[in-house]
Design an enzyme around this catalytic site. Structure first.
Site, PDB file in Angstrom:
ATOM      1  N   TYR A  62       4.014 -12.387   5.708  1.00  0.00           N
ATOM      2  CA  TYR A  62       2.916 -11.903   4.862  1.00  0.00           C
ATOM      3  C   TYR A  62       2.654 -12.910   3.754  1.00  0.00           C
ATOM      4  CZ  TYR A  62       0.489  -8.509   1.771  1.00  0.00           C
ATOM      5  OH  TYR A  62      -0.402  -7.856   0.953  1.00  0.00           O
TER       6      TYR A  62
ATOM      7  N   THR B 129       0.826  -1.206   0.000  1.00  0.00           N
ATOM      8  CA  THR B 129       0.000   0.000   0.000  1.00  0.00           C
ATOM      9  C   THR B 129       0.859   1.253   0.000  1.00  0.00           C
ATOM     10  OG1 THR B 129      -1.704  -1.198   1.223  1.00  0.00           O
ATOM     11  CG2 THR B 129      -1.858   1.205   1.217  1.00  0.00           C
TER      12      THR B 129
ATOM     13  N   ILE C  63      -4.528  -6.005   9.232  1.00  0.00           N
ATOM     14  CA  ILE C  63      -3.589  -5.057   8.635  1.00  0.00           C
ATOM     15  C   ILE C  63      -4.340  -4.466   7.457  1.00  0.00           C
ATOM     16  CG2 ILE C  63      -1.368  -4.754   7.482  1.00  0.00           C
ATOM     17  CD1 ILE C  63      -0.296  -7.034   9.203  1.00  0.00           C
TER      18      ILE C  63
ATOM     19  N   LYS D 299       0.300 -12.310   8.484  1.00  0.00           N
ATOM     20  CA  LYS D 299      -0.719 -11.546   7.770  1.00  0.00           C
ATOM     21  C   LYS D 299      -1.229 -12.456   6.661  1.00  0.00           C
ATOM     22  CE  LYS D 299      -1.565  -7.517   4.832  1.00  0.00           C
ATOM     23  NZ  LYS D 299      -0.972  -6.368   4.087  1.00  0.00           N
TER      24      LYS D 299
END
Length: 364
Positions: free
Chosen positions: A193, A107, A260, A221
């Protein structure tokens, strides 16, 4: 002349024949190739030997975070970081109750940053906000060497935790994933992740269960779905949902610690309520049109467009990202009115930007 000739002959003689190491014939016949694994150098990460740095944040501190925002990185018209707008964004997260931020993640467009930019932004964030919010630097890479180096630097400038992705594009084996993660986990609290839609490769539970032996694994995540979330939480592994559209159920029905989040860049107060206030299907349903809008194109295209129309960042895009088309920009303005402008970050009126308002930068 005769003397010279004699000398030249002597140079060809036995004096220049180098001694060969003795090698018994039976050794040659029985010699076998040995795995280079025996020669692996232990992970002595010199910048991280200081106990003062390592103990600044415990793994348990990271495990307890419920709302972590994957923070946007805003830009100036010349493509450099707009640190003034960035600081305002982080402050809005703190004021509205976010407990942690991911710096330079997908992001935040870490994939478009040099490592110098990356580490500078992590250090700046720690320096300005490290006492008010947990700073988790995305120092993962598909190159183990780069991941080690960036993680050393990130912890050296004070980040509280690291985010690590599995090697993408070239990919690796399950054993390679384990070795990759073990190479970086020794440096400090880390979140793994898993986002196969971007990496092209799932991190299977076997890998996570193997590396869970590390005291520095804070959790995962997870973007595969809530069945995988439950599989981990049933075994005592901390999980954050990586999908805003699933995070309410992940938190309250499948045991996830939190989320998240991308959407919390826009509506941090509502996302905090979703993660802290117990089951709230009505609020979840209220946010769903916004979340669906955010991810109609690959993240962070929607978020960048939205923040520009809210007036909290300049409408500057580092290519290859470009703004959403006009019809989608109009749709966002209507979503803001339905949810309530007071619930969104910033103070300016939301507006529909024209195509000419956006600046697209290929060199920066």
């Amino acid at each position: 002349m005769a003397a010279l000739k004699s000398d030249s002959l002597s140079l060809r003689g036995p004096a220049l024949q180098f001694a060969r190491p003795s090698c018994p014939d039976n050794y040659k016949r029985n010699a076998k190739w040995r795995s280079p694994q025996a020669a692996v150098i232990p992970n002595f990460h010199l910048p991280m030997r200081s106990l003062e740095v390592k103990n600044r944040t415990s793994t348990d501190d990271i495990k307890a975070l419920r709302l972590i925002t994957a923070i946007k990185t805003p830009y100036l018209p010349d493509g450099r970081f707009d640190l003034e707008a960035y600081d305002d964004l982080v402050n809005m997260q703190i004021v509205n109750g976010a407990e942690g931020i991911i710096v330079g993640g997908t992001t935040g467009e870490g994939q478009l940053m040099s490592w110098d930019e990356h580490i500078m932004l992590i250090g700046h964030t720690v320096n300005c906000f490290g006492g008010s919010i947990k700073v988790i630097g995305n120092t993962g890479s598909n190159s183990t060497r780069e991941a080690i180096h960036a993680t050393e630097q990130g912890f050296a400038v004070g980040m509280h935790g690291a985010l690590h992705i599995n090697p993408y594009y070239g990919k690796t084996s399950k054993e390679g994933m384990v070795s990759h993660f073990e190479s970086v986990l020794s440096m400090g609290p880390s979140i793994i992740y898993n986002v196969p839609s971007r990496t092209g490769q799932d991190i299977p539970p076997h890998v996570i269960h193997t590396i869970a032996r590390s005291a520095y694994l804070a959790g995962v995540k997870e973007c595969v779905g809530n069945d995988r979330v439950k599989q981990y939480t049933d075994n005592g592994i901390v999980v954050w949902s990586g999908n805003d559209d699933e995070c309410h159920d992940s938190r309250w029905s499948y045991g996830a610690t939190g989320v998240i989040s991308v959407a919390s860049n826009l509506v941090p107060g509502l996302m905090r309520e979703l993660m802290f206030g117990g089951k709230n299907p009505s609020l979840n349903a209220k946010l769903m049109p916004l979340i669906e809008w955010l991810f109609e194109e690959p993240n962070p295209i929607g978020l960048n467009t939205a923040l520009a129309q809210l007036g909290v960042v300049r409408p500057v895009f580092r290519l290859p990202y470009v703004p959403l088309p006009l019809a989608k920009r109009v749709e966002f303005v209507n979503l803001v009115k339905e949810i309530g402008r007071e619930n969104f970050v910033g103070e300016k009126d939301v507006q529909v930007l024209d195509d000419d308002d956006f600046i697209l930068i290929g060199r920066y």
